[in-house]
Motif scaffolding. Structure first.
Motif, PDB file in Angstrom:
ATOM      1  N   ASN A 148       0.855  -1.256   0.063  1.00  0.00           N
ATOM      2  CA  ASN A 148       0.171  -0.073   0.101  1.00  0.00           C
ATOM      3  C   ASN A 148       0.807   1.232   0.020  1.00  0.00           C
ATOM      4  OD1 ASN A 148      -2.400  -1.568  -0.006  1.00  0.00           O
ATOM      5  ND2 ASN A 148      -2.844  -1.348   2.460  1.00  0.00           N
ATOM      6  N   TYR A 149       2.137   1.038  -0.016  1.00  0.00           N
ATOM      7  CA  TYR A 149       2.912   2.199   0.102  1.00  0.00           C
ATOM      8  C   TYR A 149       4.041   2.323  -1.142  1.00  0.00           C
ATOM      9  CZ  TYR A 149       1.675   2.327   4.981  1.00  0.00           C
ATOM     10  OH  TYR A 149       0.890   2.401   6.193  1.00  0.00           O
ATOM     11  N   ALA A 150       4.157   3.353  -1.457  1.00  0.00           N
ATOM     12  CA  ALA A 150       5.330   3.906  -2.425  1.00  0.00           C
ATOM     13  C   ALA A 150       6.527   3.832  -1.465  1.00  0.00           C
ATOM     14  CB  ALA A 150       5.151   5.417  -3.183  1.00  0.00           C
ATOM     15  N   VAL A 151       7.570   3.682  -2.218  1.00  0.00           N
ATOM     16  CA  VAL A 151       8.860   3.600  -1.476  1.00  0.00           C
ATOM     17  C   VAL A 151       9.944   4.213  -2.262  1.00  0.00           C
ATOM     18  CG1 VAL A 151      10.609   1.965  -0.667  1.00  0.00           C
ATOM     19  CG2 VAL A 151       8.480   1.355  -0.437  1.00  0.00           C
ATOM     20  N   GLY A 152      10.631   5.098  -1.510  1.00  0.00           N
ATOM     21  CA  GLY A 152      11.883   5.704  -1.998  1.00  0.00           C
ATOM     22  C   GLY A 152      13.359   5.427  -1.384  1.00  0.00           C
ATOM     23  N   TRP A 153      14.107   5.579  -2.083  1.00  0.00           N
ATOM     24  CA  TRP A 153      15.704   5.418  -1.406  1.00  0.00           C
ATOM     25  C   TRP A 153      16.213   6.970  -1.276  1.00  0.00           C
ATOM     26  CZ3 TRP A 153      17.782   1.449   1.417  1.00  0.00           C
ATOM     27  CH2 TRP A 153      17.284   0.093   1.023  1.00  0.00           C
ATOM     28  N   PHE A 154      16.967   6.970  -0.081  1.00  0.00           N
ATOM     29  CA  PHE A 154      17.747   8.284  -0.171  1.00  0.00           C
ATOM     30  C   PHE A 154      19.124   8.038   0.518  1.00  0.00           C
ATOM     31  CE2 PHE A 154      13.230   9.075   0.021  1.00  0.00           C
ATOM     32  CZ  PHE A 154      13.003  10.506  -0.658  1.00  0.00           C
ATOM     33  N   ALA A 189      28.664  11.902   4.602  1.00  0.00           N
ATOM     34  CA  ALA A 189      29.089  12.768   5.839  1.00  0.00           C
ATOM     35  C   ALA A 189      29.343  14.390   5.406  1.00  0.00           C
ATOM     36  CB  ALA A 189      30.413  12.319   6.238  1.00  0.00           C
ATOM     37  N   GLY A 190      28.612  15.160   5.857  1.00  0.00           N
ATOM     38  CA  GLY A 190      28.814  16.455   6.134  1.00  0.00           C
ATOM     39  C   GLY A 190      27.909  17.123   4.840  1.00  0.00           C
ATOM     40  N   LYS A 191      26.984  16.263   4.136  1.00  0.00           N
ATOM     41  CA  LYS A 191      25.913  16.770   3.139  1.00  0.00           C
ATOM     42  C   LYS A 191      24.684  16.412   3.574  1.00  0.00           C
ATOM     43  CE  LYS A 191      29.174  15.820  -0.521  1.00  0.00           C
ATOM     44  NZ  LYS A 191      29.275  15.196  -1.836  1.00  0.00           N
ATOM     45  N   GLU A 192      23.828  16.939   2.589  1.00  0.00           N
ATOM     46  CA  GLU A 192      22.278  16.894   3.214  1.00  0.00           C
ATOM     47  C   GLU A 192      21.730  15.763   2.521  1.00  0.00           C
ATOM     48  OE1 GLU A 192      21.009  21.575   3.333  1.00  0.00           O
ATOM     49  OE2 GLU A 192      20.277  20.517   1.582  1.00  0.00           O
ATOM     50  N   ARG A 193      20.517  15.042   3.008  1.00  0.00           N
ATOM     51  CA  ARG A 193      20.148  13.912   2.593  1.00  0.00           C
ATOM     52  C   ARG A 193      19.569  14.228   0.982  1.00  0.00           C
ATOM     53  NH1 ARG A 193      16.512  10.661   6.467  1.00  0.00           N
ATOM     54  NH2 ARG A 193      18.405  10.751   7.364  1.00  0.00           N
ATOM     55  N   GLU A 194      20.003  13.166   0.073  1.00  0.00           N
ATOM     56  CA  GLU A 194      19.600  13.475  -1.203  1.00  0.00           C
ATOM     57  C   GLU A 194      18.538  12.379  -1.659  1.00  0.00           C
ATOM     58  OE1 GLU A 194      22.397  13.224  -4.277  1.00  0.00           O
ATOM     59  OE2 GLU A 194      23.656  12.044  -3.124  1.00  0.00           O
ATOM     60  N   TYR A 195      17.832  12.463  -2.812  1.00  0.00           N
ATOM     61  CA  TYR A 195      17.031  11.423  -3.373  1.00  0.00           C
ATOM     62  C   TYR A 195      17.673  10.392  -4.204  1.00  0.00           C
ATOM     63  CZ  TYR A 195      14.050   9.469  -7.013  1.00  0.00           C
ATOM     64  OH  TYR A 195      13.438   8.946  -8.111  1.00  0.00           O
ATOM     65  N   VAL A 196      17.325   9.214  -4.296  1.00  0.00           N
ATOM     66  CA  VAL A 196      18.377   8.114  -4.912  1.00  0.00           C
ATOM     67  C   VAL A 196      17.081   7.747  -5.981  1.00  0.00           C
ATOM     68  CG1 VAL A 196      19.518   6.145  -5.025  1.00  0.00           C
ATOM     69  CG2 VAL A 196      20.049   7.766  -3.122  1.00  0.00           C
ATOM     70  N   ALA A 197      16.337   6.945  -5.544  1.00  0.00           N
ATOM     71  CA  ALA A 197      15.207   6.155  -6.579  1.00  0.00           C
ATOM     72  C   ALA A 197      13.880   5.967  -5.728  1.00  0.00           C
ATOM     73  CB  ALA A 197      15.770   4.913  -6.758  1.00  0.00           C
ATOM     74  N   ARG A 198      12.835   5.864  -6.492  1.00  0.00           N
ATOM     75  CA  ARG A 198      11.571   5.297  -5.826  1.00  0.00           C
ATOM     76  C   ARG A 198      10.870   4.453  -6.766  1.00  0.00           C
ATOM     77  NH1 ARG A 198       7.658   9.601  -8.201  1.00  0.00           N
ATOM     78  NH2 ARG A 198       8.918  10.807  -9.338  1.00  0.00           N
ATOM     79  N   ILE A 199       9.725   3.950  -6.228  1.00  0.00           N
ATOM     80  CA  ILE A 199       8.971   2.934  -6.889  1.00  0.00           C
ATOM     81  C   ILE A 199       7.475   3.085  -6.240  1.00  0.00           C
ATOM     82  CG2 ILE A 199       9.482   1.012  -5.286  1.00  0.00           C
ATOM     83  CD1 ILE A 199       9.579  -0.807  -7.482  1.00  0.00           C
ATOM     84  N   SER A 200       6.872   2.704  -7.318  1.00  0.00           N
ATOM     85  CA  SER A 200       5.340   3.099  -7.137  1.00  0.00           C
ATOM     86  C   SER A 200       4.492   1.824  -6.158  1.00  0.00           C
ATOM     87  CB  SER A 200       4.430   3.254  -8.429  1.00  0.00           C
ATOM     88  OG  SER A 200       4.636   1.886  -9.011  1.00  0.00           O
ATOM     89  N   ARG A 201       3.646   1.894  -5.849  1.00  0.00           N
ATOM     90  CA  ARG A 201       2.648   0.782  -5.035  1.00  0.00           C
ATOM     91  C   ARG A 201       2.800  -0.533  -5.835  1.00  0.00           C
ATOM     92  NH1 ARG A 201      -2.665   3.690  -2.764  1.00  0.00           N
ATOM     93  NH2 ARG A 201      -1.425   5.412  -1.304  1.00  0.00           N
ATOM     94  N   CYS A 261      15.501   4.072   3.372  1.00  0.00           N
ATOM     95  CA  CYS A 261      14.541   3.616   2.669  1.00  0.00           C
ATOM     96  C   CYS A 261      13.268   4.374   3.671  1.00  0.00           C
ATOM     97  CB  CYS A 261      14.172   2.234   2.344  1.00  0.00           C
ATOM     98  SG  CYS A 261      13.832   1.181   3.923  1.00  0.00           S
ATOM     99  N   ALA A 262      12.362   4.850   2.649  1.00  0.00           N
ATOM    100  CA  ALA A 262      11.241   5.619   3.260  1.00  0.00           C
ATOM    101  C   ALA A 262       9.995   5.146   2.541  1.00  0.00           C
ATOM    102  CB  ALA A 262      11.477   6.995   3.130  1.00  0.00           C
ATOM    103  N   ALA A 263       8.851   5.063   3.335  1.00  0.00           N
ATOM    104  CA  ALA A 263       7.448   4.658   2.691  1.00  0.00           C
ATOM    105  C   ALA A 263       6.447   6.125   3.055  1.00  0.00           C
ATOM    106  CB  ALA A 263       6.960   3.486   3.490  1.00  0.00           C
ATOM    107  N   GLY A 264       5.653   5.903   1.883  1.00  0.00           N
ATOM    108  CA  GLY A 264       4.745   6.942   1.965  1.00  0.00           C
ATOM    109  C   GLY A 264       3.545   6.729   1.015  1.00  0.00           C
ATOM    110  N   ALA A 265       2.400   7.579   0.967  1.00  0.00           N
ATOM    111  CA  ALA A 265       1.251   7.176   0.357  1.00  0.00           C
ATOM    112  C   ALA A 265       1.443   7.441  -1.297  1.00  0.00           C
ATOM    113  CB  ALA A 265       0.236   8.085   0.517  1.00  0.00           C
ATOM    114  N   ARG A 266       2.518   8.254  -1.678  1.00  0.00           N
ATOM    115  CA  ARG A 266       2.876   8.371  -3.017  1.00  0.00           C
ATOM    116  C   ARG A 266       4.511   8.645  -3.065  1.00  0.00           C
ATOM    117  NH1 ARG A 266      -0.473  12.202  -7.067  1.00  0.00           N
ATOM    118  NH2 ARG A 266      -1.804  10.333  -6.660  1.00  0.00           N
ATOM    119  N   GLY A 267       5.004   8.176  -3.886  1.00  0.00           N
ATOM    120  CA  GLY A 267       6.542   8.300  -3.995  1.00  0.00           C
ATOM    121  C   GLY A 267       6.818   9.689  -4.670  1.00  0.00           C
ATOM    122  N   THR A 268       7.910  10.649  -4.278  1.00  0.00           N
ATOM    123  CA  THR A 268       8.332  11.711  -4.548  1.00  0.00           C
ATOM    124  C   THR A 268       9.739  11.575  -4.411  1.00  0.00           C
ATOM    125  OG1 THR A 268       8.157  13.023  -2.709  1.00  0.00           O
ATOM    126  CG2 THR A 268       6.271  12.852  -3.865  1.00  0.00           C
TER     127      THR A 268
END
Length: 122
Positions: free
Chosen positions: A31-37, A41-53, A96-103
């Motif tokens: 039921n969740y879209a999933v993203g990888w971030f 070290a010393g940098k902000e979190r950045e997006y890597v990939a995402r997949i739909s439900r 990894c992170a889960a949410g209603a919709r991947g962004t």
């Protein structure tokens, strides 16, 4: 709410491969879209990939396009990130992170794992 645990990180030489796993428990993972971030070290979190439900839609950051592959196995409640042709610049803690919709924005995700370290040496 879904609980996530990443695994599969480690030390690898440049050009090598590694597969990360994001195992879920709690609510139905499908039921969740999933993203990888990732966050180096010393940098902000950045997006890597995402997949739909359904897994039909898979998108990647330009920096990993063609090298990384995201997939999911609903029967195992697991999302994977296959990383090939690794570069030293890929060294980061991967989440990894889960949410209603991947962004590509981490803000909409409401469930996060603790992260797994990936180190790529020259």
């Amino acid at each position: 709410q879904v609980q996530l645990v990443e695994s599969g990180g480690g030390l690898v030489q440049a050009g090598g491969s590694l597969r990360l796993s994001c195992a879920a428990s709690g609510r139905t993972f499908s039921n969740y879209a999933v993203g990888w971030f990732r966050q180096a070290a010393g940098k902000e979190r950045e997006y890597v990939a995402r997949i739909s439900r359904s897994g039909a839609i898979r998108q990647y950051a330009d920096s990993v396009q063609g090298r990384f592959t995201i997939s999911r196995d609903s029967a195992k409640n697991t999302v994977y990130l296959q990383m090939n042709s690794l570069k030293p610049e890929d060294t980061s803690v991967y989440y990894c992170a889960a949410g209603a919709r991947g962004t590509s924005d981490p803000q909409p995700y409401d469930s996060w794992g603790q992260g797994t370290q990936v180190t790529v040496s020259s």
